[in-house]
Design a protein around this motif. Sequence first.
Motif, PDB file in Angstrom:
ATOM      1  N   MET A 220       0.826  -1.206   0.000  1.00  0.00           N
ATOM      2  CA  MET A 220       0.000   0.000   0.000  1.00  0.00           C
ATOM      3  C   MET A 220       0.858   1.253   0.000  1.00  0.00           C
ATOM      4  SD  MET A 220      -2.977  -1.142   2.695  1.00  0.00           S
ATOM      5  CE  MET A 220      -3.710   0.487   2.737  1.00  0.00           C
ATOM      6  N   LEU A 221       1.932   1.221   0.792  1.00  0.00           N
ATOM      7  CA  LEU A 221       2.849   2.367   0.825  1.00  0.00           C
ATOM      8  C   LEU A 221       3.470   2.601  -0.543  1.00  0.00           C
ATOM      9  CD1 LEU A 221       4.899   2.314   4.169  1.00  0.00           C
ATOM     10  CD2 LEU A 221       3.723   4.256   3.157  1.00  0.00           C
ATOM     11  N   ASP A 222       3.967   1.530  -1.157  1.00  0.00           N
ATOM     12  CA  ASP A 222       4.591   1.652  -2.477  1.00  0.00           C
ATOM     13  C   ASP A 222       3.598   2.196  -3.499  1.00  0.00           C
ATOM     14  OD1 ASP A 222       6.965   0.706  -1.495  1.00  0.00           O
ATOM     15  OD2 ASP A 222       6.646  -1.358  -2.139  1.00  0.00           O
ATOM     16  N   TYR A 223       2.356   1.687  -3.429  1.00  0.00           N
ATOM     17  CA  TYR A 223       1.335   2.104  -4.394  1.00  0.00           C
ATOM     18  C   TYR A 223       0.987   3.578  -4.216  1.00  0.00           C
ATOM     19  CZ  TYR A 223      -2.844   1.830  -7.308  1.00  0.00           C
ATOM     20  OH  TYR A 223      -3.767   2.020  -8.308  1.00  0.00           O
ATOM     21  N   ASN A 224       0.902   4.016  -2.945  1.00  0.00           N
ATOM     22  CA  ASN A 224       0.504   5.398  -2.655  1.00  0.00           C
ATOM     23  C   ASN A 224       1.566   6.411  -3.043  1.00  0.00           C
ATOM     24  OD1 ASN A 224      -2.141   5.272  -1.669  1.00  0.00           O
ATOM     25  ND2 ASN A 224      -1.483   4.619   0.342  1.00  0.00           N
ATOM     26  N   VAL A 225       2.833   6.052  -2.904  1.00  0.00           N
ATOM     27  CA  VAL A 225       3.893   7.043  -3.136  1.00  0.00           C
ATOM     28  C   VAL A 225       4.233   7.204  -4.617  1.00  0.00           C
ATOM     29  CG1 VAL A 225       4.927   6.665  -0.873  1.00  0.00           C
ATOM     30  CG2 VAL A 225       5.772   5.356  -2.827  1.00  0.00           C
ATOM     31  N   ILE A 226       3.769   6.264  -5.466  1.00  0.00           N
ATOM     32  CA  ILE A 226       4.067   6.368  -6.893  1.00  0.00           C
ATOM     33  C   ILE A 226       3.436   7.637  -7.457  1.00  0.00           C
ATOM     34  CG2 ILE A 226       3.609   5.373  -9.180  1.00  0.00           C
ATOM     35  CD1 ILE A 226       3.840   2.643  -7.929  1.00  0.00           C
ATOM     36  N   GLY A 227       4.242   8.444  -8.111  1.00  0.00           N
ATOM     37  CA  GLY A 227       3.752   9.663  -8.731  1.00  0.00           C
ATOM     38  C   GLY A 227       3.753  10.875  -7.829  1.00  0.00           C
ATOM     39  N   LYS A 228       4.189  10.718  -6.566  1.00  0.00           N
ATOM     40  CA  LYS A 228       4.172  11.848  -5.630  1.00  0.00           C
ATOM     41  C   LYS A 228       5.309  12.834  -5.904  1.00  0.00           C
ATOM     42  CE  LYS A 228       0.673  10.424  -3.215  1.00  0.00           C
ATOM     43  NZ  LYS A 228      -0.617  11.112  -3.336  1.00  0.00           N
ATOM     44  N   GLN A 229       6.494  12.307  -6.115  1.00  0.00           N
ATOM     45  CA  GLN A 229       7.654  13.172  -6.349  1.00  0.00           C
ATOM     46  C   GLN A 229       8.378  12.696  -7.609  1.00  0.00           C
ATOM     47  OE1 GLN A 229       9.737  12.851  -2.580  1.00  0.00           O
ATOM     48  NE2 GLN A 229       8.723  14.684  -1.790  1.00  0.00           N
ATOM     49  N   LEU A 230       7.780  12.999  -8.740  1.00  0.00           N
ATOM     50  CA  LEU A 230       8.314  12.510 -10.008  1.00  0.00           C
ATOM     51  C   LEU A 230       9.543  13.305 -10.434  1.00  0.00           C
ATOM     52  CD1 LEU A 230       5.022  11.955 -12.001  1.00  0.00           C
ATOM     53  CD2 LEU A 230       6.448  10.230 -10.944  1.00  0.00           C
ATOM     54  N   TYR A 270      11.025   7.903 -15.341  1.00  0.00           N
ATOM     55  CA  TYR A 270      10.979   8.147 -13.901  1.00  0.00           C
ATOM     56  C   TYR A 270      11.706   6.959 -13.263  1.00  0.00           C
ATOM     57  CZ  TYR A 270       7.396  11.413 -15.414  1.00  0.00           C
ATOM     58  OH  TYR A 270       6.727  12.428 -16.043  1.00  0.00           O
ATOM     59  N   GLU A 271      12.985   7.138 -12.997  1.00  0.00           N
ATOM     60  CA  GLU A 271      13.864   6.019 -12.663  1.00  0.00           C
ATOM     61  C   GLU A 271      13.437   5.283 -11.398  1.00  0.00           C
ATOM     62  OE1 GLU A 271      18.609   5.070 -11.876  1.00  0.00           O
ATOM     63  OE2 GLU A 271      17.978   7.047 -12.558  1.00  0.00           O
ATOM     64  N   THR A 272      13.113   6.019 -10.339  1.00  0.00           N
ATOM     65  CA  THR A 272      12.732   5.365  -9.079  1.00  0.00           C
ATOM     66  C   THR A 272      11.521   4.467  -9.282  1.00  0.00           C
ATOM     67  OG1 THR A 272      13.559   7.246  -7.806  1.00  0.00           O
ATOM     68  CG2 THR A 272      12.011   5.775  -6.694  1.00  0.00           C
ATOM     69  N   GLU A 273      10.510   4.976 -10.011  1.00  0.00           N
ATOM     70  CA  GLU A 273       9.303   4.192 -10.252  1.00  0.00           C
ATOM     71  C   GLU A 273       9.605   2.994 -11.154  1.00  0.00           C
ATOM     72  OE1 GLU A 273       8.112   7.863  -8.515  1.00  0.00           O
ATOM     73  OE2 GLU A 273       9.447   7.464 -10.188  1.00  0.00           O
ATOM     74  N   LEU A 274      10.474   3.181 -12.157  1.00  0.00           N
ATOM     75  CA  LEU A 274      10.780   2.087 -13.073  1.00  0.00           C
ATOM     76  C   LEU A 274      11.563   0.974 -12.366  1.00  0.00           C
ATOM     77  CD1 LEU A 274      10.069   1.662 -16.037  1.00  0.00           C
ATOM     78  CD2 LEU A 274      12.388   2.337 -16.618  1.00  0.00           C
ATOM     79  N   ARG A 275      12.408   1.344 -11.426  1.00  0.00           N
ATOM     80  CA  ARG A 275      13.111   0.329 -10.628  1.00  0.00           C
ATOM     81  C   ARG A 275      12.111  -0.554  -9.888  1.00  0.00           C
ATOM     82  NH1 ARG A 275      18.515   0.669  -8.865  1.00  0.00           N
ATOM     83  NH2 ARG A 275      17.819  -0.251  -6.899  1.00  0.00           N
ATOM     84  N   LEU A 276      11.065   0.088  -9.353  1.00  0.00           N
ATOM     85  CA  LEU A 276      10.036  -0.649  -8.625  1.00  0.00           C
ATOM     86  C   LEU A 276       9.311  -1.620  -9.550  1.00  0.00           C
ATOM     87  CD1 LEU A 276       8.857  -0.824  -5.786  1.00  0.00           C
ATOM     88  CD2 LEU A 276       7.231   0.959  -6.406  1.00  0.00           C
TER      89      LEU A 276
END
Length: 382
Positions: A220-230, A270-276
């Motif tokens: 849930m945490l991972d899902y919620n933070v996606i897109g917050k600080q792109l 968006y590197e951080t999101e793509l790593r996930l």
Amino acid sequence: MTSVNNEGFKAESYYQMLEEKDKILSLIYDTVGDVIFALNVNSTDDYIFSSVNQSFLNATGLNRDQVIGKNVKEVIPEPSLSLVLGHYETAIRTKSSVSWEEITPYPTGRKIGEVRIAPIFDQNDHCKMLIGSVHDITESRNYAKKLEDSMEKVAQKNYELEQMGYVTSHDLREPLNTIQSFSMLLKEELSELDNIGNSEKYLEFINSATGRMQVLLKGMLDYNVIGKQLQLKKADLNAVVDGVLADLAGSIMKVEAEVIVPELPTLNVYETELRLLFQNLISNSIKYRQPDVPIKIEITSEQLDEKWKIEVIDNGIGIEEEYFERVFHVFQRLHKKNEFEGAGIGLSICKKVIDLHDGQIWVEKNQPQGSKFCFTISNELV
């Protein structure tokens, strides 16, 4: 004796036809929904109403005596008047029709209209008349404003719910860690006693339940933070995948998985999101493996027109075709909890990441066995 014109029509019949035509045009003129008016142009800033239809009178709340023969300055109030006169001058100067949106306070209330004015010139190239129309868009504009206000309220509520979800999932992890830690300590103490009955089994249940909740809350945490600080930047996808493989090195070595990664492109992502995303897909390939079959994972890429297509292919247990769409929904699990760990959030996270990259994600069967997760990334992200 009755006179006849050159075309063979009787004069009275001809004039009767003209009269009937005028009646029809007058009826149309006064029943049409849009405002229509005509202005005689005597000189600069001297525009006299020569004709208005019934819609004009209905919209303004005026009667014909208050309009016909009057200068526009006597009929149209400020601040609309200055705007209108400027458009009239533009139409005459450019010898073309001019349109604009106008808000005018009339006795019947505030009106918003789409106005169009067209000039008519005589043989000496002098403007003798302006023909105008107004389409009332008050209701549609008011509806659009209400809709905009509603959307802002919905966006605010969504933000509040997202914040609540984030805070809840974040703050619940601490008491869960406490429960798990103390249950482990209690289990150690009970192991030294002779008669513990079912206590140890109960503690196992507690540990198992808290472990599942931690997995769920992390998801849930991972899902919620996606897109917050792109942060969009040019990244070598080989380096991104190498970083993920380093993080998963323990799991990869434990099951002796073979991971093949040919040359991948360098893209704006968006590197951080793509790593996930890569972490979830590779972890799933390891988790859902065939018993007693060496794991093989391959990551390939292919350039399409304006996108890159990337595939993560494995030889695991695969997914039935009927679940190809469902797997990307939040909290969707295809297996029992005692078969595979997980919260059913990983692939929904992947979809959210790909949505950020203006792409699509889907799953296919890998032949002869396993899964092939395909996704696209736009090559024009800015």
